[in-house]
Design a protein around this motif. Structure first.
Motif, mmCIF file in Angstrom:
data_model
loop_
_atom_site.group_PDB
_atom_site.id
_atom_site.type_symbol
_atom_site.label_atom_id
_atom_site.label_comp_id
_atom_site.label_asym_id
_atom_site.label_seq_id
_atom_site.Cartn_x
_atom_site.Cartn_y
_atom_site.Cartn_z
ATOM 1 N N GLY A 18 0.897 -1.333 0.081
ATOM 2 C CA GLY A 18 0.051 0.035 -0.048
ATOM 3 C C GLY A 18 0.901 1.199 0.115
ATOM 4 O O GLY A 18 2.011 1.275 -0.049
ATOM 5 N N GLY A 19 0.052 2.397 -0.006
ATOM 6 C CA GLY A 19 0.904 3.642 0.050
ATOM 7 C C GLY A 19 1.948 4.006 1.236
ATOM 8 O O GLY A 19 2.966 4.304 0.928
ATOM 9 N N ILE A 20 1.221 3.781 2.264
ATOM 10 C CA ILE A 20 2.242 4.174 3.506
ATOM 11 C C ILE A 20 3.290 3.235 3.617
ATOM 12 O O ILE A 20 4.319 3.319 3.942
ATOM 13 C CB ILE A 20 1.324 4.520 4.568
ATOM 14 N N ASP A 39 1.853 -8.745 2.638
ATOM 15 C CA ASP A 39 0.581 -8.106 2.216
ATOM 16 C C ASP A 39 -0.402 -9.100 2.004
ATOM 17 O O ASP A 39 0.078 -10.094 2.078
ATOM 18 C CB ASP A 39 0.676 -7.002 1.005
ATOM 19 N N ASP A 63 -3.331 -12.901 4.944
ATOM 20 C CA ASP A 63 -4.348 -12.101 5.642
ATOM 21 C C ASP A 63 -3.933 -12.002 6.960
ATOM 22 O O ASP A 63 -3.725 -12.963 7.527
ATOM 23 C CB ASP A 63 -5.759 -12.650 5.422
ATOM 24 N N VAL A 64 -3.865 -10.584 7.534
ATOM 25 C CA VAL A 64 -3.409 -10.460 8.848
ATOM 26 C C VAL A 64 -4.267 -11.040 9.998
ATOM 27 O O VAL A 64 -4.395 -11.045 11.286
ATOM 28 C CB VAL A 64 -2.944 -9.023 9.492
ATOM 29 N N ASN A 86 0.778 -2.031 9.995
ATOM 30 C CA ASN A 86 0.411 -1.159 9.066
ATOM 31 C C ASN A 86 -0.629 -1.356 8.271
ATOM 32 O O ASN A 86 -1.322 -0.493 7.809
ATOM 33 C CB ASN A 86 1.621 -0.542 8.085
ATOM 34 N N GLY A 88 -4.119 -2.154 6.810
ATOM 35 C CA GLY A 88 -5.307 -1.607 7.475
ATOM 36 C C GLY A 88 -6.389 -1.489 6.079
ATOM 37 O O GLY A 88 -6.087 -1.939 5.155
ATOM 38 N N SER A 138 -2.135 4.102 13.338
ATOM 39 C CA SER A 138 -3.414 4.212 13.799
ATOM 40 C C SER A 138 -4.167 5.432 12.844
ATOM 41 O O SER A 138 -3.872 5.175 11.724
ATOM 42 C CB SER A 138 -3.359 5.167 15.367
ATOM 43 N N TYR A 153 -14.509 1.882 11.710
ATOM 44 C CA TYR A 153 -13.155 2.397 11.599
ATOM 45 C C TYR A 153 -12.616 3.147 12.659
ATOM 46 O O TYR A 153 -11.366 2.949 13.294
ATOM 47 C CB TYR A 153 -12.707 2.866 10.308
ATOM 48 N N LYS A 157 -9.377 2.046 15.287
ATOM 49 C CA LYS A 157 -8.272 3.049 15.753
ATOM 50 C C LYS A 157 -8.210 3.458 16.979
ATOM 51 O O LYS A 157 -7.240 3.632 17.208
ATOM 52 C CB LYS A 157 -8.183 4.111 14.326
ATOM 53 N N PRO A 183 -1.921 9.027 11.253
ATOM 54 C CA PRO A 183 -1.828 10.075 10.140
ATOM 55 C C PRO A 183 -3.345 10.724 9.887
ATOM 56 O O PRO A 183 -4.076 10.144 10.304
ATOM 57 C CB PRO A 183 -1.717 9.015 9.059
ATOM 58 N N THR A 186 -4.217 10.989 3.897
ATOM 59 C CA THR A 186 -2.880 10.762 3.060
ATOM 60 C C THR A 186 -3.229 10.486 1.994
ATOM 61 O O THR A 186 -4.176 9.506 1.682
ATOM 62 C CB THR A 186 -2.149 9.763 4.119
ATOM 63 N N THR A 188 -3.116 7.963 -0.587
ATOM 64 C CA THR A 188 -2.849 6.628 -1.020
ATOM 65 C C THR A 188 -4.112 6.003 -1.725
ATOM 66 O O THR A 188 -5.244 6.907 -1.728
ATOM 67 C CB THR A 188 -2.473 5.816 0.076
#
Ligand SMILES: NC(=O)c1ccc[n+]([C@@H]2O[C@H](COP(=O)([O-])OP(=O)(O)OC[C@H]3O[C@@H](n4cnc5c(N)ncnc54)[C@H](O)[C@@H]3O)[C@@H](O)[C@H]2O)c1
Length: 241
Positions: A18-20, A39, A63-64, A86, A88, A138, A153, A157, A183, A186, A188
């Motif tokens: 992902g972006g971040i 990922d 998958d987490v 990270n 999410g 977060s 969400y 968080k 953040p 952002t 992404t």
């Protein structure tokens, strides 16, 4: 060793496609880290980009929410110095939707249980070796209700902001620090189909992924050795603690 360095350290990052996550991988690599990138499917693109620059990168795809797969990865990495939780998931939905309860459970499972799946074995391993860094990702949503996010969400968080303190109390006596970065909006894939009122952001713009990745990487370094149990707001001034 320079304090603002990750030379010789191994950093595990979830959500690395992902972006971040991918930007955090780039920044950590610039600081000298070896990387373990995770990922839903193996983050091949960012891994190849960094391997072409000589960075040592290991990849995994799962998958987490899969506790077993997460525990297996943490057990089989040869070295582990820092963990960035990270990955999410943020559905931009309406809590009146008939299927919303399913979205609620998935959002909590990915953003809260997924973090626990990673950090239960991760914290245990860092404690046993007597040093380490953990950074949770977060959101401003968990700090002040968010700009547009749905309540699942926000709850997930907000839970991360509480969990960071619980984890930090467990890790601190063993030289393991646990902190979070929260953040604001952002640029992404997560917000690609959303518009934000940038005039409501004191800095008048969204964050770039790099502006989030740099504080995350900093919290993984020795320069952050006395920062413990904090949630660092990186949001252009939308929420000031
Ligand atoms: N972009 C924002 O505005 C913003 C704001 C605040 C917080 N965040 C948080 O930053 C983190 C990174 O988000 P991003 O903006 O880079 O979004 P992104 O969608 O670009 O990246 C998220 C990554 O997580 C992965 N992922 C999602 N569910 C997963 C699962 N169950 N198992 C493994 N991997 C999974 C996705 O495949 C994706 O690569 C998230 O925790 C997000 O909640 C983002």
């Amino acid at each position: 060793m320079m304090p603002f360095s990750l030379a010789g350290k191994t950093v595990l990052i979830t959500g690395a496609s992902g972006g971040i996550g991918s930007e955090t991988a780039r920044v950590c690599a610039q600081l000298g880290a070896r990387l373990v990138l995770v990922d839903l499917s193996e983050p091949v693109q960012i891994a190849q980009e960094l391997q072409a620059k000589g960075v040592n990168v290991q990849i995994a795809g799962f998958d987490v929410r899969d506790r077993r797969a997460t525990e297996d990865l943490v057990a089989q990495i040869p070295e582990l110095d820092a963990i960035v939780a990270n990955a999410g998931f943020c559905p931009w939905d309406d809590w009146n939707d008939p299927d919303w309860d399913d979205a609620f459970h998935k959002t909590i499972d990915v953003n809260a249980l997924g973090v626990i799946n990673l950090l239960r074995p991760g914290l245990d391993r860092l404690i046993r070796q007597g040093h380490g860094r953990i950074v949770l990702v977060s959101s401003v949503a968990g700090r002040m209700g968010g700009l547009k996010a749905s309540p699942h969400y926000v709850i997930a968080k907000g839970g991360i902001n509480a969990l960071v303190k619980w984890l930090a109390r467990k890790g601190a006596p063993h030289n393991v620090t646990v902190n979070a970065v929260a953040p604001g909006a952002t640029a992404t894939g997560m917000v690609a189909d959303q518009t934000f009122d940038e005039t409501a952001i004191p800095l008048r713009r969204l964050a770039t992924p790099q502006e989030i990745a740099q504080p995350i990487a900093f919290l993984c370094t020795d320069a952050a050795s006395y920062i413990c149990g904090t949630t660092l707001d990186v949001n252009g001034g939308v929420f000031m603690n």
